[in-house]
Design an enzyme around this catalytic site. Structure first.
Site, PDB file in Angstrom:
ATOM      1  N   PRO A   2     -81.671  28.535  51.429  1.00  0.00           N
ATOM      2  CA  PRO A   2     -80.531  28.146  50.589  1.00  0.00           C
ATOM      3  C   PRO A   2     -79.886  29.361  49.947  1.00  0.00           C
ATOM      4  CG  PRO A   2     -82.614  27.581  49.536  1.00  0.00           C
ATOM      5  CD  PRO A   2     -82.942  28.010  50.935  1.00  0.00           C
ATOM      6  N   GLU A   3     -78.561  29.409  50.002  1.00  0.00           N
ATOM      7  CA  GLU A   3     -77.828  30.486  49.358  1.00  0.00           C
ATOM      8  C   GLU A   3     -77.161  29.944  48.103  1.00  0.00           C
ATOM      9  OE1 GLU A   3     -75.969  33.519  51.585  1.00  0.00           O
ATOM     10  OE2 GLU A   3     -76.744  32.797  53.497  1.00  0.00           O
ATOM     11  N   HIS A  90     -96.059  18.386  51.075  1.00  0.00           N
ATOM     12  CA  HIS A  90     -95.532  19.640  50.536  1.00  0.00           C
ATOM     13  C   HIS A  90     -94.837  19.472  49.189  1.00  0.00           C
ATOM     14  CE1 HIS A  90     -96.602  21.518  54.293  1.00  0.00           C
ATOM     15  NE2 HIS A  90     -95.855  20.669  54.966  1.00  0.00           N
ATOM     16  N   ARG A 109     -92.929  26.020  53.085  1.00  0.00           N
ATOM     17  CA  ARG A 109     -93.350  27.398  53.340  1.00  0.00           C
ATOM     18  C   ARG A 109     -93.873  28.101  52.082  1.00  0.00           C
ATOM     19  NH1 ARG A 109     -89.135  30.392  57.271  1.00  0.00           N
ATOM     20  NH2 ARG A 109     -90.923  31.795  57.386  1.00  0.00           N
ATOM     21  N   LYS A 150     -69.913  55.489  48.101  1.00  0.00           N
ATOM     22  CA  LYS A 150     -71.037  54.886  48.825  1.00  0.00           C
ATOM     23  C   LYS A 150     -70.789  54.924  50.334  1.00  0.00           C
ATOM     24  CE  LYS A 150     -73.598  53.445  45.317  1.00  0.00           C
ATOM     25  NZ  LYS A 150     -72.780  53.934  44.201  1.00  0.00           N
TER      26      LYS A 150
END
Length: 269
Positions: A2-3, A90, A109, A150
């Site tokens: 998930p972002e 889970h 996980r 940069k």
């Protein structure tokens, strides 16, 4: 994984069900997540959840005595269920609420996290984070200053949480395409005009993703328990070799910083 938009949609989804509710019990079935769940988190029992906020990809459940910090990791999800629904394999953490519902954390996980911090203190996992991408603090002047000199590829640069939080791989690909910037271009070589456009596109791409995710809010109260991540309308991510949506040139794909990068060699010089 998930972002930021998925995490923000999770915040929106659980907030109506938990804010104002008293945590009657916290049940930790497996404390071995990314970091061990601290014993101090038991302090949330008997407390009212005052608000739920988000910092980067962390959700913060605020009470008068401290706040729980939740990270979904690679595979974590949150659901609102009747407390009578038995846990599955889970389901590692439950917050039992005075409403008779439970906020249940599932993580096959176990790369996620549940942490605890006192009020007005900044936990170490939050202390080095850059500005929120949808805030006024993230603007063209700020990004131009951080990018100056940069040599790092702009895609790696924008995915650095110390520069700005929450621009993960999907949204870096999409925003760079929308702004017409090649993902390997050195961050310090991009013009002020392009930087300003890039900032605008990041905000638009993330806001659109959150809007799309808003259609799934009902899934947070779904007894089959698998809300998943919402489907998104993407322009280039995951579409290497397919026609560019602008010029029909086949989209190129390469690894930058070990992450898949999809771009158009014609539209992103």
């Amino acid at each position: 994984m998930p972002e930021l938009p998925e995490v923000e949609v999770s915040r929106m989804g659980i907030s109506p069900h938990v804010v104002g509710q008293t945590v009657t019990k916290i049940i930790v079935r497996n404390p071995k997540l990314r970091w061990p769940i601290p014993e101090e988190i038991q302090q949330i029992e008997g407390q009212v959840i005052r608000t739920v906020t988000r910092r980067a990809k962390y959700l913060l459940l605020h009470t008068d005595v401290g706040y729980a910090i939740v990270h979904l990791g690679m595979s974590g999800s949150l659901r609102i269920l009747p407390a009578s629904i038995p846990p599955e394999k889970h389901d590692h953490v439950d917050l039992v609420l005075s409403s008779g519902e439970v906020l249940r954390y599932n993580d096959p996980r176990r790369f996620g996290a549940w942490l605890w911090e006192l009020p007005d203190l900044n936990h170490k996992v939050l202390s080095q984070l850059g500005p929120e991408p949808l805030s006024d603090d993230f603007n063209a002047e700020y990004l131009q200053g951080r990018a100056k000199g940069k040599r790092t590829a702009i895609k790696q640069f924008i995915m650095d949480n110390k520069v700005v939080v929450g621009v993960g791989n999907i949204y870096a690909n999409e925003s760079l395409f929308s702004a017409g910037i090649h993902p390997k271009r050195a961050a310090g070589e991009i013009s002020a005009e392009k930087i300003a456009l890039f900032v605008d596109e990041i905000k638009l791409v993330l806001a659109f993703a959150i809007e799309q995710g808003g259609t799934t809010l009902k899934d947070f109260k779904n007894t089959d328990g698998k809300p998943g991540y919402f489907a998104q309308e993407l322009q280039v991510y995951g579409k290497g070799g397919k026609p560019c949506p602008r010029c029909d040139n086949p989209l190129s794909e390469m690894k930058i910083g070990q992450r898949a990068s999809v771009f158009c060699s014609e539209c992103q010089k």
